[in-house]
Design an enzyme around this catalytic site. Structure first.
Site, short mmCIF file in Angstrom:
data_model
loop_
_atom_site.label_atom_id
_atom_site.label_comp_id
_atom_site.label_asym_id
_atom_site.label_seq_id
_atom_site.Cartn_x
_atom_site.Cartn_y
_atom_site.Cartn_z
N GLY A 19 0.54 -1.20 -0.15
CA GLY A 19 0.15 0.22 -0.22
C GLY A 19 0.66 1.60 0.22
O GLY A 19 -0.30 2.66 -0.51
N ASP A 142 3.97 -3.44 12.66
CA ASP A 142 2.87 -4.39 11.80
C ASP A 142 3.70 -5.64 11.60
O ASP A 142 3.91 -6.05 11.15
CB ASP A 142 3.37 -3.18 10.26
#
Length: 706
Positions: A19, A142
């Site tokens: 992304g 993450d």
């Protein structure tokens, strides 16, 4: 982008896209691969973001290399490139293998939850990685199965160190990064982020690896959020041995979760009994715990109890492996360490690999075995340990340190007005290793290849060895001088000038190249103190050079601090007279002109006082011994010796006190009475206008480092 070069890595092919960036396989000119992550322009759209992103990446370079893909390079955080010139990028270690998600959910015959042994190994390796990451004050943000690689040499955590910058990018509408299924409640709510979010994600990842499903997954993003915030994790199918620790990590309240340090301690069976004890242990034993985590993983691998690839420990008769490359001789190993420095650095930080290397090194390589046989911290870090190892195993190799030429010609060339060659901010760590950890001494073991001086080939460079020894002396003296100057500057009320790493490098260059380097001690003493006013400080400084075993580094150290020494000398100067017909009165001068004795005991009363004390002590001891052994026959002699010794000790003490009084102006009454009888005006105040401060400075002179 394919074919472009970023940070010295030519982009060969695309590895993946996400992304906020694309990952390319890059390769340096020497063939070394790297994973080059390039952020999308809409993410890295402002100079401020680019600086923040690159600063975060640089911070990640300090993470100890335990089960991580190391950050190798990034752009300069102070650079201000235009948006259309060069994208924001970071180069990490290229890790070839499968992600944990693909290993569990892949389409091959080996997919499915990990077996209990492999699951426990994965838990230990990833918890060790978190301890390593958190020890550098970095939060992954993450931590997911897609960011864990299972490779031929174990487990690696990837993609850390940039999520914070991305999260703060102006184009990120949500204000947070991460994969929803592994987000902690506070991360979803947008409250304060801490290392506890990585611990929560670790629990969710291990549950996924052990059950084959995401334990908070709902039918929609909204349901997944609700389950994370209010529901319980579905841990059915997770091995019982891990249920407790995983549940602990999945607590909703971050304060109730363990730290990564305490988590790894629990997995290794050595959990601390309280948070307070754990906090102390974290500061004291983090590196030891990391070594134990790595050793536990590799110990189980080498025992063959794993579905992971088995890594056999080499014996001395075979080869030794560093990051997939095998070496058959010590000379080949030395070349491998030098050409693959980051991998060798990681190898020396790994307790398991160090022990393998010790078993492999021949017995006759005793010095090399001593180098490897201790923790890297004993050498000032794995970098200096590697430099010593290379010089010992193959001194005929050039003196290289990482990718820097540290040969005599590179460091001490005088052509074109060159000084210390490594002057960029990224070289500050190099200067620290030279100053505090003897890097030049390690590199001086390489054979001389210089062309600007005569030196025996196949032997260490004699000039390099000499300068390395002088550099050690120089920095030891500088540390002592700077410590003394800190106290003097605080008393005198001025800001001390601190030497920068580049200035320290220039001092090292001066040791090897300055025209005065072979001068005689008296001349060097005068040169080093030029600009200092006449007085006690200048005399003490000159005596330091004259009495040094090697006067050159002592002179250079004083020369480097000359401005601060001048300030101290000026502020501790004796009283100055107003103009008048009478000669100036100065301590150490007597009425009638001419230079008299400095105080009542000559130019250096401390030496005489010490001599008197020593002789007196010997006489006292002799008198006591004679009295004890021959009291009847030698009683008078014993009493005389004891009395004479005591008298000498008292005289020495009186002389020293008299000298101190003269220096600090406590005999100014004598000078004042002389001036008064002559009808003279009284003397002016000290330069600072503060007699107590001046007296304190003069007393400080007695502690001048020798």
């Amino acid at each position: 982008m394919i074919g472009d070069t970023l940070g010295g890595y030519r982009l060969e092919k695309k590895l993946g896209e996400g992304g906020y960036g694309t990952v390319y396989l890059g390769r340096r000119e020497d063939g070394e691969p790297g994973a080059v992550k390039v952020l999308h322009p809409h993410v890295a759209g402002t100079p401020e973001f680019r600086r923040r992103f690159q600063a975060e990446a640089m911070l990640s370079m300090d993470i100890p290399p335990y089960f991580i893909a190391r950050v190798l390079k990034t752009g300069d955080p102070e650079a201000r490139p235009e948006p259309d010139q060069e994208p924001a990028w970071v180069v990490t270690e290229y890790v070839e293998g499968r992600t944990l998600r693909k290993l569990v959910m892949g389409d091959g015959s080996d997919e499915g939850p990990l077996g209990e042994d492999d699951l426990h190994r994965t838990a230990v390796a990833t918890a060790t990685a978190l301890v390593s990451i958190h020890s550098a004050d970095v939060v992954h943000r993450d931590f997911t199965p897609s960011n864990i690689m299972v490779t031929g040499d174990g487990v690696r955590v990837i993609d850390f160190g940039i999520a914070r910058a991305v999260e703060e990018a102006p184009t990120m509408a949500s204000g947070s990064t991460g994969t929803l299924r592994y987000m902690a409640p506070e991360q979803i709510l947008g409250t304060e982020v801490s290392p506890a979010i990585d611990v929560f994600a670790w629990g969710a990842v291990i549950a996924f690896a052990g059950t084959g499903r995401d334990v908070f997954d709902g039918g929609s993003a909204w349901e997944t959020r609700q389950r994370i915030l209010y529901g319980e994790a579905d841990l059915r199918g997770l091995p019982e041995a891990l249920v407790g620790v995983v549940s602990w990590c999945l607590e909703k309240d971050p304060e109730l979760r363990p730290t990564s340090h305490r988590l790894l301690s629990r997995l290794l069976g050595k959990e601390t009994s309280s948070i307070e004890e754990e906090g102390e242990a974290t500061q004291r034993d983090s590196r030891t715990l990391l070594d134990e985590g790595a050793a536990a993983f590799w110990r189980s691998i080498t025992m063959g109890m794993s579905g992971f690839p088995t890594v056999a420990g080499p014996d001395r008769e075979g080869t030794f492996e560093i990051a997939g490359t095998f070496y058959g001789t010590v000379a080949e190993l030395a070349r491998g360490v030098q050409s693959r420095w980051p991998e060798a650095h990681g190898m020396l930080r790994d307790a398991h690999k160090r022990q393998e290397l010790l078993r492999w090194l021949p017995e006759e390589e005793g010095k090399a075995r001593e180098i490897v046989g201790v923790l890297p911290e004993a050498w000032g870090g794995a970098d200096v340990q590697a430099a010593n190892l290379v010089a010992e195993l193959s001194p005929d190799l050039p003196a290289l340190f990482r990718d820097l030429d540290m040969s005599w010609g590179a460091l001490f060339s005088t052509k074109d007005g060159r000084a210390w060659p490594y002057r960029e901010p990224e070289h500050e760590r190099l200067m620290d290793l030279v100053e505090r950890h003897g890097l030049l001494k390690a590199l001086s073991g390489h054979h001389c290849i210089g062309s600007d001086h005569s030196c025996r080939r196949e032997r260490p460079c004699s000039r390099y060895v000499h300068v390395a020894r002088q550099a050690s002396d120089l920095f030891e003296r500088l540390r002592a001088l700077e410590g003394w100057l800190r106290g003097a500057a605080a008393t005198a009320g001025f800001d001390r000038e601190r030497l920068s790493p580049v200035e320290k490098g220039d001092l090292v260059h001066m040791l090897g190249t300055h025209e005065r380097r072979n001068g005689e001690a008296p001349a060097l003493a005068v040169w080093a103190t030029q600009g200092l006013p006449e007085g006690e400080l200048r005399e003490r400084a000159r005596r330091v050079v004259r009495e040094a075993d090697d006067p050159w580094p002592a002179a250079v150290a004083l020369y480097a601090c000359r401005d601060d020494l001048r300030r101290v000398s000026e502020r501790s100067a004796g009283p100055r007279e107003r103009p008048g017909p009478r000669p100036a009165v100065d301590h150490g001068r007597r009425k009638g002109g001419g230079r008299g004795r400095r105080g009542p005991v000559g130019r250096e009363p401390r030496g005489l006082s010490r001599l008197l004390w020593a002789v007196g002590a010997i006489l006292v001891v002799a008198g006591v011994v004679l009295g004890a052994l021959y009291w009847g026959d030698l009683t008078l002699l014993a009493l005389m010796a004891t009395g004479a010794g005591a008298a000498l000790i008292v005289i020495g003490r009186v002389l020293l006190e008299d000298h101190r009084k003269a220096l600090t102006g406590e005999e100014r009454g004598e000078h004042g009475s002389e001036a008064g009888t002559a009808g003279e005006s009284p003397v002016d105040e000290a330069p600072l206008g503060d007699e107590e401060r001046r007296a304190e400075l003069l007393r400080h002179l007695f502690d001048f480092p020798e």
